[in-house]
Design an enzyme around this catalytic site. Structure first.
Site, PDB file in Angstrom:
ATOM      1  N   GLN A 238       0.828  -1.199   0.000  1.00 21.19           N
ATOM      2  CA  GLN A 238       0.000   0.000   0.000  1.00 21.19           C
ATOM      3  C   GLN A 238       0.869   1.259   0.000  1.00 21.19           C
ATOM      4  OE1 GLN A 238      -4.299   0.111   1.759  1.00 21.19           O
ATOM      5  NE2 GLN A 238      -2.906   0.470   3.442  1.00 21.19           N
ATOM      6  N   GLU A 241       1.871   2.732  -3.556  1.00 21.66           N
ATOM      7  CA  GLU A 241       0.922   3.636  -4.186  1.00 21.66           C
ATOM      8  C   GLU A 241       0.904   4.981  -3.474  1.00 21.66           C
ATOM      9  OE1 GLU A 241      -2.904   2.068  -5.247  1.00 21.66           O
ATOM     10  OE2 GLU A 241      -2.103   0.056  -5.558  1.00 21.66           O
ATOM     11  N   GLU A 242       1.019   4.962  -2.144  1.00 19.64           N
ATOM     12  CA  GLU A 242       1.059   6.213  -1.388  1.00 19.64           C
ATOM     13  C   GLU A 242       2.261   7.057  -1.794  1.00 19.64           C
ATOM     14  OE1 GLU A 242       1.598   7.782   3.235  1.00 19.64           O
ATOM     15  OE2 GLU A 242       0.818   5.775   2.850  1.00 19.64           O
ATOM     16  N   ARG A 243       3.406   6.421  -1.954  1.00 18.20           N
ATOM     17  CA  ARG A 243       4.622   7.164  -2.269  1.00 18.20           C
ATOM     18  C   ARG A 243       4.605   7.692  -3.694  1.00 18.20           C
ATOM     19  NH1 ARG A 243       8.046   2.757   1.302  1.00 18.20           N
ATOM     20  NH2 ARG A 243       7.534   3.744   3.301  1.00 18.20           N
ATOM     21  N   ALA A 246       2.338  10.686  -3.609  1.00 16.50           N
ATOM     22  CA  ALA A 246       3.006  11.856  -3.031  1.00 16.50           C
ATOM     23  C   ALA A 246       3.895  12.546  -4.057  1.00 16.50           C
ATOM     24  CB  ALA A 246       3.833  11.437  -1.818  1.00 16.50           C
TER      25      ALA A 246
END
Length: 389
Positions: A238, A241-243, A246
């Site tokens: 997860q 995808e967050e990085r 960002a």
């Protein structure tokens, strides 16, 4: 090519929505320290933007990741960092594992309303003693028949004040720290869930960030995402995808600050000429624009690899590291050229200076990104069982 003509229409719709429904209210929401998440998310859900790459059977669009990346980049046109971050938590931080590994039952209960904008989601990983060191979390979910009983606390939870559910990472056994954790969807109205306080932040002012306690919170085991003990692995996936989110979300935001600085320094006079006419200024702004384009190329490359099914840990980590460091470098340089006005809260460069500082901390600090990269490069010093080099 990452983007095609098929991306043009959703991009245009999102740009129009940001200009009409978000940017006119940003200053008000920043002043209030909160924005109407349910109202805004419902509008985004109605337009299909909260589930671009989520399964069709739960209300998503079923598109590939390029559409999610397009959205993240366009959100950078919002004139603060907080609202894009709050939306990103909903789409790319609290729900990817749920969409990928959740049972049909748990996805119907939590993912479908999150995609529709009926539920606001938050992600519960960080704790006061375990931020980037995810393996060290202490929040525990004890097995009791068909239920988990949860005790502990989470810190720095974006959307936490307004959220309807939290995607919670908790220890579900006493086993090895990388194999004893599970992700569990916990309704925020559950008995024993307490939003202890809304945190007062340096930047990202218009997003609500909470400290949350769990006191004998009972939830059914069916709320678990995927297999028990696989939560750490799911969360690491997860994080990719967050990085990437960002990195993509900062591209237009950085360009906005560069362009605002060009406009301001062209009109600001000192010693008989505009500030922009000084070579050190216009050269520096050209360098910074080049850095933004390099970050865009790296981010697009990582997205293309993700769509192709490749492991993007290395590229996503690099993009996240560069995004955080460039945000600090760029806003500091631009603020200097604004002079005294740059120190005023009313200017966009001041807000960007405060907001972008989080990018080197949230989602894994710069030092954690470097640690990951060094492991992959084989340059990290070996340690003994006591942690000594």
């Amino acid at each position: 090519m990452l983007f095609t003509a098929d991306h043009d229409e959703p991009r245009r719709i999102l740009q129009k929505f940001i200009a009409a429904e978000i940017n006119p209210h940003v200053d008000e929401w920043e002043e209030a320290g909160i924005f109407p998440a349910h109202e805004l998310f419902k509008k985004l859900g109605d337009l299909g933007f909260l589930g671009l790459n989520k399964p069709i059977e739960y209300g998503g669009q079923g598109l590939d990741y390029s559409y999610a990346l397009m959205m993240a980049e366009e959100l950078g046109a919002i004139t603060c960092g907080a609202i894009p971050m709050a939306i990103g938590v909903q789409t790319d931080m609290a729900t990817p594992a749920l969409a990928r590994f959740g049972s049909d039952e748990v996805r119907k209960e939590f993912l479908a309303p999150a995609i529709a904008g009926d539920y606001v989601a938050c992600i519960g990983v960080s704790e006061p003693g375990a931020g980037s060191d995810v393996a060290s979390i202490k929040t525990a979910a004890r097995s009791d028949g068909d239920d988990y009983v949860i005790n502990g606390g989470k810190m720095w939870i974006t959307n936490g004040v307004q959220a309807d559910f939290i995607c919670l990472l908790a220890n579900t056994s006493d086993g090895p720290v990388h194999r004893n954790k599970s992700l569990i969807c916990v309704p925020m109205k559950s008995r024993g869930v307490q939003v202890a306080r809304k945190l007062d932040k340096m930047g990202m002012r218009s997003s609500d960030t909470a400290q949350i306690f769990f006191d004998d919170v009972r939830v059914p085991k069916r709320n678990r995402i995927g297999a028990e003990g696989e939560g750490f692995t799911y969360q690491m996936l997860q994080f990719q995808e967050e990085r990437l989110w960002a990195a993509a979300a900062c591209l237009k935001a950085h360009e906005y600050i560069i362009n605002a600085t060009i406009d301001y320094t062209r009109n600001r006079k000192a010693f008989g000429r505009s500030i922009l006419d000084n070579q050190v200024v216009h050269f520096r702004l050209a360098e910074l624009q080049t850095e933004v384009e390099l970050l865009r190329a790296l981010t697009y490359c990582a997205a293309e690899a993700l769509i192709a099914g490749e492991d993007v840990t290395r590229l996503a980590t690099m993009a996240k590291l560069k995004a955080g460091r460039l945000g600090r470098e760029l806003t500091d340089a631009c603020l200097q050229y604004w002079g005294g006005m740059g120190f005023m809260n009313e200017t966009p460069v001041s807000r960007a200076y405060r907001d972008t500082r989080l990018a080197s901390i949230g989602g894994g600090a710069d030092e954690v990104m470097l640690n990951i990269l060094c492991k992959m490069m084989g340059t990290l010093p070996r340690t003994d069982k006591k942690g000594q080099a």
